[in-house]
Design an enzyme around this catalytic site. Structure first.
Site, short mmCIF file in Angstrom:
data_model
loop_
_atom_site.label_atom_id
_atom_site.label_comp_id
_atom_site.label_asym_id
_atom_site.label_seq_id
_atom_site.Cartn_x
_atom_site.Cartn_y
_atom_site.Cartn_z
N ASP A 132 -34.62 22.06 70.89
CA ASP A 132 -34.18 23.11 71.82
C ASP A 132 -34.92 22.97 73.14
O ASP A 132 -35.97 22.33 73.22
CB ASP A 132 -34.38 24.50 71.22
N GLU A 149 -38.49 26.18 69.06
CA GLU A 149 -39.85 26.12 69.61
C GLU A 149 -39.95 26.91 70.90
O GLU A 149 -40.96 27.57 71.15
CB GLU A 149 -40.26 24.66 69.85
#
Length: 481
Positions: free
Chosen positions: A113, A177
């Site tokens: 991500d 994250e």
């Protein structure tokens, strides 16, 4: 030939054979990378085109498609048991290759991500259309962390195709994250046997430069909060009510300004109580890393640096805690003018923490202090977001020595140990839940515009990473015997 001469001859011969073997292996990796360079870059470009912004629900499809892409590339590279593991949020991609249970196992962590690309208008080229300029790849996620974790996938491909895999390898690539890894701890706790390994390797950090390679030996922790200041029960006409009613934007600004004193120390009672102070010798060693103040200022476009009095820039960004406003807003911010006294004002604030500080305690101290300093003319709400603990990684471990030797072989220079200013909260989580230490084998640069418009990652950094990682596995296996 005397016995002593014979022994010396044998030692020299063995050293010569070892050096020749190492040179041959390094050249073999370089040749493979050179032969596949264009493909390696095109695959990374394809990965970067996915808008995998975990913070924004409108990009959900892009995040999920990225997970599919990563899983397929792990399979293509030779991983077994590749699985897209669902969580309450975005999935975790897991894959492994166990060649011999008696060999050491390396667990590679990364995240697919990325941060939001806003403000879009400040990008010179579209954030999700990778563009090469001056040998650098400009795209959101190029350095953080797609370009860096994908080095491991391509290095693994090399080791599999050339029969050079010296360790068992496991991959855990997550998709949350950038929003605090809320579901990673649950996954780790439920999969301890599956994730069992001897060391974790993370490439989500930076080095000083290609000329001065370095290894980060510590990371700061994080406490992230959002504050809301409310005044009147609705927006008011600033002419009719101005001067009679407290303006939340003004009050918020004053409150934030009071969080640092005249020496730029954080003025929250108890904030520094648990800070681990380095010795003068440790501070001296830290400041031996190459650093050019003028170059630093020029790169950032500032005339003067700012920070806690009594500490150097290297210390301020590595071993000292900080408090920064990440965003502040309230009232009318559209085109033209609107004379309004806002009902509410908001700010997002992050605090970077150093060893011995605890994120929950710091969040509590901030909340208590911020509520205490608020005047009665407003109401204050502090909303904790996420946090993580600071970590220090050992420099005397087998894994660190293997990483050090691998970098020295690739860059022809011994890496400098440094402290990272950023936070990777899961490092402390891994140590707590899995009992495993981490090596921070990063190839980015501080100037890569992480979390900013025009994020970039050097092509040479990317390819050097692919060259270095197989050497790490080789040396880790050798030193573990």
């Amino acid at each position: 030939m005397s016995e002593e001469e014979r022994k010396s001859y044998i030692i020299c011969k063995n050293i010569f054979h070892y050096l020749c073997k190492n040179t041959f292996e390094m050249q073999k990796i370089k040749d493979y990378v050179e032969a596949n360079k264009d493909r390696f870059l095109e695959e990374l470009f394809e990965l970067l085109r996915f808008p995998s912004v975990s913070a924004d629900p409108q990009y959900k499809e892009g995040v999920l498609n990225t997970a599919e892409f990563v899983a397929q590339k792990l399979k293509d590279a030779g991983a077994d048991k590749v699985e897209i593991c669902p969580t309450a949020g975005y999935p975790i991609v897991y894959g492994e290759k166990i060649i011999d249970p008696s060999l050491p196992t390396v667990l590679v962590y990364g995240h697919y991500d990325v941060q939001p690309a806003d403000p879009i208008e400040l990008w010179e080229t579209p954030p999700f259309e990778p563009t090469v300029r001056d040998g650098k790849i400009y795209a959101r996620g190029s350095a953080d962390d797609k370009g860096q974790f994908y080095m491991h996938v391509k290095a693994f491909e090399y080791m599999m195709k050339e029969n050079e895999l010296a360790c068992n390898v496991k991959f855990m690539i997550e998709g949350e994250e950038e929003v605090g890894s809320a579901n990673l701890g649950i996954f780790v706790n439920a999969n301890k046997e599956r994730l069992k390994a001897d060391v974790i390797v993370i490439s989500d950090t930076s080095m000083i430069s290609l000329e001065n390679p370095s290894l980060e030996t510590g990371l700061r922790g994080l406490s992230y909060v959002e504050v809301e200041v409310t005044g009147p029960n609705r927006d008011l006409h600033s002419g009719v009510y101005g001067g009679a009613v407290a303006n939340p934007a003004t009050i918020l600004s004053k409150m934030i300004a009071s969080l640092h004193d005249e020496n730029n120390h954080i003025a929250i009672p108890g904030f520094y109580d648990d800070v681990l102070e380095l010795t003068e010798a440790e501070r001296k060693a830290l400041n031996e890393a190459p650093f050019d103040v003028q170059e630093y200022e020029q790169d950032l476009g500032v005339q003067e640096l700012w920070g806690e009095k009594g500490f150097t820039t290297i210390e301020r960004t590595g071993i000292r805690p900080t408090l920064e406003v990440n965003g502040i807003w309230g009232g009318y911010i559209g085109e033209g003018a609107k004379t309004v006294l806002p009902s509410k004002a908001f700010a997002k604030i992050s605090m970077r923490l150093v060893p011995n500080q605890n994120s929950e305690r710091i969040t509590k101290l901030f909340k208590e202090h911020f509520e205490k300093i608020a005047p009665k003319s407003v109401k204050v709400e502090v909303k904790p977001h996420h946090g993580g603990e600071p970590v220090v990684t050992p420099t005397d471990s087998i894994a660190y020595k293997a990483a050090e030797k691998a970098l020295e072989d690739t860059f022809n220079k011994k890496p400098i140990p440094t402290r990272g200013g950023g936070s990777i909260p899961i490092v402390a989580l891994f140590e707590k839940e899995l009992g495993i230490k981490t090596v921070l084998l990063g190839f980015g640069l501080d100037s890569d515009n992480l979390h900013s418009p025009n994020e970039k990652y050097g092509i040479e950094n990317y390819l050097k990473g692919i060259e270095t990682i197989p050497l790490f596995h080789k040396y880790y296996a050798e030193l573990s015997k």
